[in-house]
Design a protein around this motif. Sequence first.
Motif, PDB file in Angstrom:
ATOM      1  N   MET B   1      -8.117  13.239   0.475  1.00  0.00           N
ATOM      2  CA  MET B   1      -7.619  11.853   0.378  1.00  0.00           C
ATOM      3  C   MET B   1      -6.311  11.800  -0.396  1.00  0.00           C
ATOM      4  SD  MET B   1      -9.410   9.451   1.813  1.00  0.00           S
ATOM      5  CE  MET B   1      -9.393   7.914   0.916  1.00  0.00           C
ATOM      6  N   GLY B   2      -5.332  11.078   0.174  1.00  0.00           N
ATOM      7  CA  GLY B   2      -4.052  10.917  -0.530  1.00  0.00           C
ATOM      8  C   GLY B   2      -4.099   9.735  -1.474  1.00  0.00           C
ATOM      9  N   VAL B   3      -2.934   9.386  -2.065  1.00  0.00           N
ATOM     10  CA  VAL B   3      -2.844   8.241  -2.978  1.00  0.00           C
ATOM     11  C   VAL B   3      -2.500   7.004  -2.148  1.00  0.00           C
ATOM     12  CG1 VAL B   3      -1.771   7.400  -5.095  1.00  0.00           C
ATOM     13  CG2 VAL B   3      -1.853   9.871  -4.601  1.00  0.00           C
ATOM     14  N   PRO B   4      -3.256   5.900  -2.303  1.00  0.00           N
ATOM     15  CA  PRO B   4      -2.950   4.723  -1.483  1.00  0.00           C
ATOM     16  C   PRO B   4      -1.667   4.028  -1.934  1.00  0.00           C
ATOM     17  CG  PRO B   4      -4.755   4.247  -2.975  1.00  0.00           C
ATOM     18  CD  PRO B   4      -4.422   5.696  -3.165  1.00  0.00           C
ATOM     19  N   ALA B   5      -0.849   3.642  -0.955  1.00  0.00           N
ATOM     20  CA  ALA B   5       0.325   2.821  -1.242  1.00  0.00           C
ATOM     21  C   ALA B   5      -0.105   1.360  -1.261  1.00  0.00           C
ATOM     22  CB  ALA B   5       1.403   3.050  -0.194  1.00  0.00           C
ATOM     23  N   VAL B   6      -1.026   1.014  -0.351  1.00  0.00           N
ATOM     24  CA  VAL B   6      -1.560  -0.357  -0.272  1.00  0.00           C
ATOM     25  C   VAL B   6      -3.045  -0.246  -0.037  1.00  0.00           C
ATOM     26  CG1 VAL B   6      -1.460  -2.555   0.920  1.00  0.00           C
ATOM     27  CG2 VAL B   6       0.563  -1.112   0.858  1.00  0.00           C
ATOM     28  N   GLU B   7      -3.786  -1.114  -0.677  1.00  0.00           N
ATOM     29  CA  GLU B   7      -5.224  -1.135  -0.493  1.00  0.00           C
ATOM     30  C   GLU B   7      -5.682  -2.575  -0.308  1.00  0.00           C
ATOM     31  OE1 GLU B   7      -6.879   1.055  -3.687  1.00  0.00           O
ATOM     32  OE2 GLU B   7      -8.700   1.551  -2.586  1.00  0.00           O
ATOM     33  N   MET B   8      -6.488  -2.830   0.715  1.00  0.00           N
ATOM     34  CA  MET B   8      -6.997  -4.193   0.935  1.00  0.00           C
ATOM     35  C   MET B   8      -8.501  -4.128   0.984  1.00  0.00           C
ATOM     36  SD  MET B   8      -4.395  -5.136   3.971  1.00  0.00           S
ATOM     37  CE  MET B   8      -3.806  -3.478   4.217  1.00  0.00           C
ATOM     38  N   GLN B   9      -9.144  -5.110   0.321  1.00  0.00           N
ATOM     39  CA  GLN B   9     -10.611  -5.123   0.331  1.00  0.00           C
ATOM     40  C   GLN B   9     -11.115  -6.500   0.665  1.00  0.00           C
ATOM     41  OE1 GLN B   9     -12.324  -3.466  -3.205  1.00  0.00           O
ATOM     42  NE2 GLN B   9     -12.221  -1.405  -2.359  1.00  0.00           N
ATOM     43  N   GLY B  10     -11.821  -6.583   1.774  1.00  0.00           N
ATOM     44  CA  GLY B  10     -12.451  -7.839   2.181  1.00  0.00           C
ATOM     45  C   GLY B  10     -11.474  -8.992   2.288  1.00  0.00           C
ATOM     46  N   LEU B  11     -10.265  -8.710   2.796  1.00  0.00           N
ATOM     47  CA  LEU B  11      -9.203  -9.718   2.881  1.00  0.00           C
ATOM     48  C   LEU B  11      -9.566 -10.814   3.870  1.00  0.00           C
ATOM     49  CD1 LEU B  11      -6.477  -9.777   1.438  1.00  0.00           C
ATOM     50  CD2 LEU B  11      -5.489  -8.776   3.489  1.00  0.00           C
ATOM     51  N   GLU B  12      -9.477 -12.063   3.408  1.00  0.00           N
ATOM     52  CA  GLU B  12      -9.788 -13.188   4.286  1.00  0.00           C
ATOM     53  C   GLU B  12      -8.665 -14.196   4.238  1.00  0.00           C
ATOM     54  OE1 GLU B  12     -13.414 -15.139   3.457  1.00  0.00           O
ATOM     55  OE2 GLU B  12     -14.648 -13.318   3.620  1.00  0.00           O
ATOM     56  N   ARG B  13      -8.442 -14.871   5.361  1.00  0.00           N
ATOM     57  CA  ARG B  13      -7.578 -16.056   5.322  1.00  0.00           C
ATOM     58  C   ARG B  13      -8.109 -17.062   6.327  1.00  0.00           C
ATOM     59  NH1 ARG B  13      -1.315 -16.685   4.346  1.00  0.00           N
ATOM     60  NH2 ARG B  13      -2.181 -16.374   2.278  1.00  0.00           N
ATOM     61  N   VAL B  14      -8.299 -18.269   5.851  1.00  0.00           N
ATOM     62  CA  VAL B  14      -8.850 -19.321   6.698  1.00  0.00           C
ATOM     63  C   VAL B  14      -7.816 -20.425   6.842  1.00  0.00           C
ATOM     64  CG1 VAL B  14     -10.712 -20.999   6.972  1.00  0.00           C
ATOM     65  CG2 VAL B  14     -11.162 -18.767   5.907  1.00  0.00           C
ATOM     66  N   TYR B  15      -7.512 -20.788   8.061  1.00  0.00           N
ATOM     67  CA  TYR B  15      -6.608 -21.929   8.295  1.00  0.00           C
ATOM     68  C   TYR B  15      -7.441 -23.123   8.650  1.00  0.00           C
ATOM     69  CZ  TYR B  15      -2.750 -18.618   8.384  1.00  0.00           C
ATOM     70  OH  TYR B  15      -1.842 -17.674   8.038  1.00  0.00           O
ATOM     71  N   ARG B  16      -7.155 -24.225   8.042  1.00  0.00           N
ATOM     72  CA  ARG B  16      -7.904 -25.445   8.304  1.00  0.00           C
ATOM     73  C   ARG B  16      -7.012 -26.362   9.127  1.00  0.00           C
ATOM     74  NH1 ARG B  16     -12.098 -25.796   4.709  1.00  0.00           N
ATOM     75  NH2 ARG B  16     -10.890 -24.620   3.197  1.00  0.00           N
ATOM     76  N   SER B  17      -7.518 -26.821  10.238  1.00  0.00           N
ATOM     77  CA  SER B  17      -6.760 -27.851  10.959  1.00  0.00           C
ATOM     78  C   SER B  17      -7.721 -28.964  11.292  1.00  0.00           C
ATOM     79  CB  SER B  17      -6.102 -27.279  12.219  1.00  0.00           C
ATOM     80  OG  SER B  17      -7.065 -27.005  13.195  1.00  0.00           O
ATOM     81  N   GLY B  18      -7.560 -30.085  10.627  1.00  0.00           N
ATOM     82  CA  GLY B  18      -8.492 -31.193  10.797  1.00  0.00           C
ATOM     83  C   GLY B  18      -9.864 -30.783  10.299  1.00  0.00           C
ATOM     84  N   ARG B  19     -10.873 -30.937  11.155  1.00  0.00           N
ATOM     85  CA  ARG B  19     -12.245 -30.616  10.734  1.00  0.00           C
ATOM     86  C   ARG B  19     -12.563 -29.152  10.946  1.00  0.00           C
ATOM     87  NH1 ARG B  19     -15.265 -35.734  11.069  1.00  0.00           N
ATOM     88  NH2 ARG B  19     -14.026 -36.940   9.619  1.00  0.00           N
ATOM     89  N   SER B  20     -11.866 -28.550  11.943  1.00  0.00           N
ATOM     90  CA  SER B  20     -12.245 -27.184  12.303  1.00  0.00           C
ATOM     91  C   SER B  20     -11.485 -26.170  11.463  1.00  0.00           C
ATOM     92  CB  SER B  20     -11.941 -26.936  13.793  1.00  0.00           C
ATOM     93  OG  SER B  20     -10.552 -27.112  13.999  1.00  0.00           O
ATOM     94  N   THR B  21     -12.094 -25.051  11.228  1.00  0.00           N
ATOM     95  CA  THR B  21     -11.439 -23.979  10.492  1.00  0.00           C
ATOM     96  C   THR B  21     -11.343 -22.762  11.384  1.00  0.00           C
ATOM     97  OG1 THR B  21     -13.552 -23.306   9.609  1.00  0.00           O
ATOM     98  CG2 THR B  21     -12.217 -24.757   8.222  1.00  0.00           C
TER      99      THR B  21
END
Lengths: 418, 203
Positions: B1-21
């Motif tokens: 295993m090398g050294v990580p330059a970037v690490e992401m864990q459980g990344l979420e993004r939710v966009y809300r438009s009106g009632r629906s997501t």
Amino acid sequence: MRWADLFAMSLGNYGRARLRSVLTTAGVAIGTALVVLLIALATGAEDNVRRSVFSIGDLRLVTVQPFQPGANGLSAVPRTITDEVVAQLRRIGHVESMFRQFDAPLGTIVEGGDDATIRPQGIEPNAPVDRGDLLAGRHLALGDRAVAVVPGNIARLIAPSVASAIGRRVTMRIGGAVKLGSTRIGGSGTPRDYGITVIGVFDEQASGTSVRIPLDDALAAGADNRGLTPDTIKQSTGYSGIAIEADDSTNVADIVRGVQELGFSSFSLKQVIEQIDQGFGVFRGILAGIGGVALLVAAIGIANTMVMSVLERTREIGIMKAVGASPRDIRALFLAEAAYVGAFGGIVGVALGIAGGQVIERIIRNLNPRTNPGPIFVVGPDLILAAFALAVVVALVAGFLPARRAMRMSALSALRYE
Amino acid sequence: MGVPAVEMQGLERVYRSGRSTVAALAGVTMAVERGEFVAVMGPSGSGKSTLLNILAEAALARHRARRVGMVFQAFNLLPRYRVVENVALPLAFAGVEPAARHAKARALLERLGMAARAEHRTNELSGGELQRAAVARALVADPAILLADEPTGNLDSASGATLIGIFEELNAHGQTVLLVTHDAQIAAHAGRIVRMRDGRIAE
């Protein structure tokens, strides 16, 4: 980011939307020019008034008047200046010299005919009123009795010329009816004649009726007129006024306060000048306010231009942020751009204000060649600097909100903005 | 295993438009190691661009934009500056003086075969040249990672091939690259391909 890069970049931004930048800058220039012009006008007017006040007399002089200042809107109450009061006045700090004055009742110089009405002023030698205005002869001196220094017009009534009046013996009639202008007034007491010698003639510009006589002569004449002795008249009527000379004009206020504490009213040119300054401060403030409104309108113009500019450059702001510009860099760029508007507008405005003042002055002098020779518009280096600084500050304030708006834009959503 | 330059864990993004997501990202865990060349692939709406944007935003929010170099589909060069000035811009914001930053920008342009274009205005360049200038700009501050969002999206296939060649060459010299694309041919040049679908990593 380096300052040089910041200013180079924002100068580029300023120069890009040329017409808009020129118009915005013109707004600032007109506002600044108006501020300069109006303040220069106020300064010129103040200088003129001060010059004429200075020409009237000595700033070190305080005149004590024989009444007490009326409290809040009440009229002044007469008070007697006795020798005791004179002694108290002498103890006030910074008093360099004092001169008592006693005005005898109105009279005439008999040889001069009906028109030679005089107000005999009994004064002490070297009194401030009897200085440096002689046309011929000399001023009063210590030990003089039965002499007079008369105005030029009286001298010409009793002798063919001013110079030939010197040494002439005339009759001074004190009391009784006199002619003042075209009206005759009854006058006071029984008229009595005194033989006097004219020793000096002064320029009647100061007064055409005052005749300067020794203090003791005036006291004696005043006492005779009312059937009293000089000592009792000093107690009952008192002196007509005391001229106090301060050791320095900056201490006049102290002396005025001392006189007031003794319950006497005073008059000094210094106070007059302070009142003039105060009045002109208000005048200047009003004029500057009018100019300020023009500058405010210009500021709104700047803010509007900057808001447009931020919107227009949304994408560019996004790019800059994406390649590493900090929010403060972005704000600094927009503020610097506003500062350019202020600086250029300020320079042009100051130049415009000065030039405009000269043009207006020339027009006024052409229309009325007898205008007061003093300059109408006075622009000092402090006004130039202040007007320039004001333009820059106003521009920076106007640019602040748009700059902050640019600073707070999100880089990536700005990049998506079309 | 090398050294990580970037690490992401459980990344979420939710966009809300009106009632629906809409969940643009529904839990992404991945790492990019130093020296790696990773291509994130997926159809539009799969969340791949959102992933890249979050990385960029995170870098910008911490005022560490100089740690990431960004290349966009739309080039995003500033038209009123010359190419060399555009490339040197990140260094200008970093406070590097003009002579030094322009020298570095010219060296990079030369390395990318753009030396002849250094003094041109951006409107005198072809799409491929614009994107190479943009890559030079992304590299000028020596970023830890190069983020590229559909960099070939606006290029013809020949220019696209040249550009991806440049990415490969940069990677061969140790540059970490994270590339987002929907083009399988482009992605094939990467050392590793991560496929995304509906906000998740597909396998």
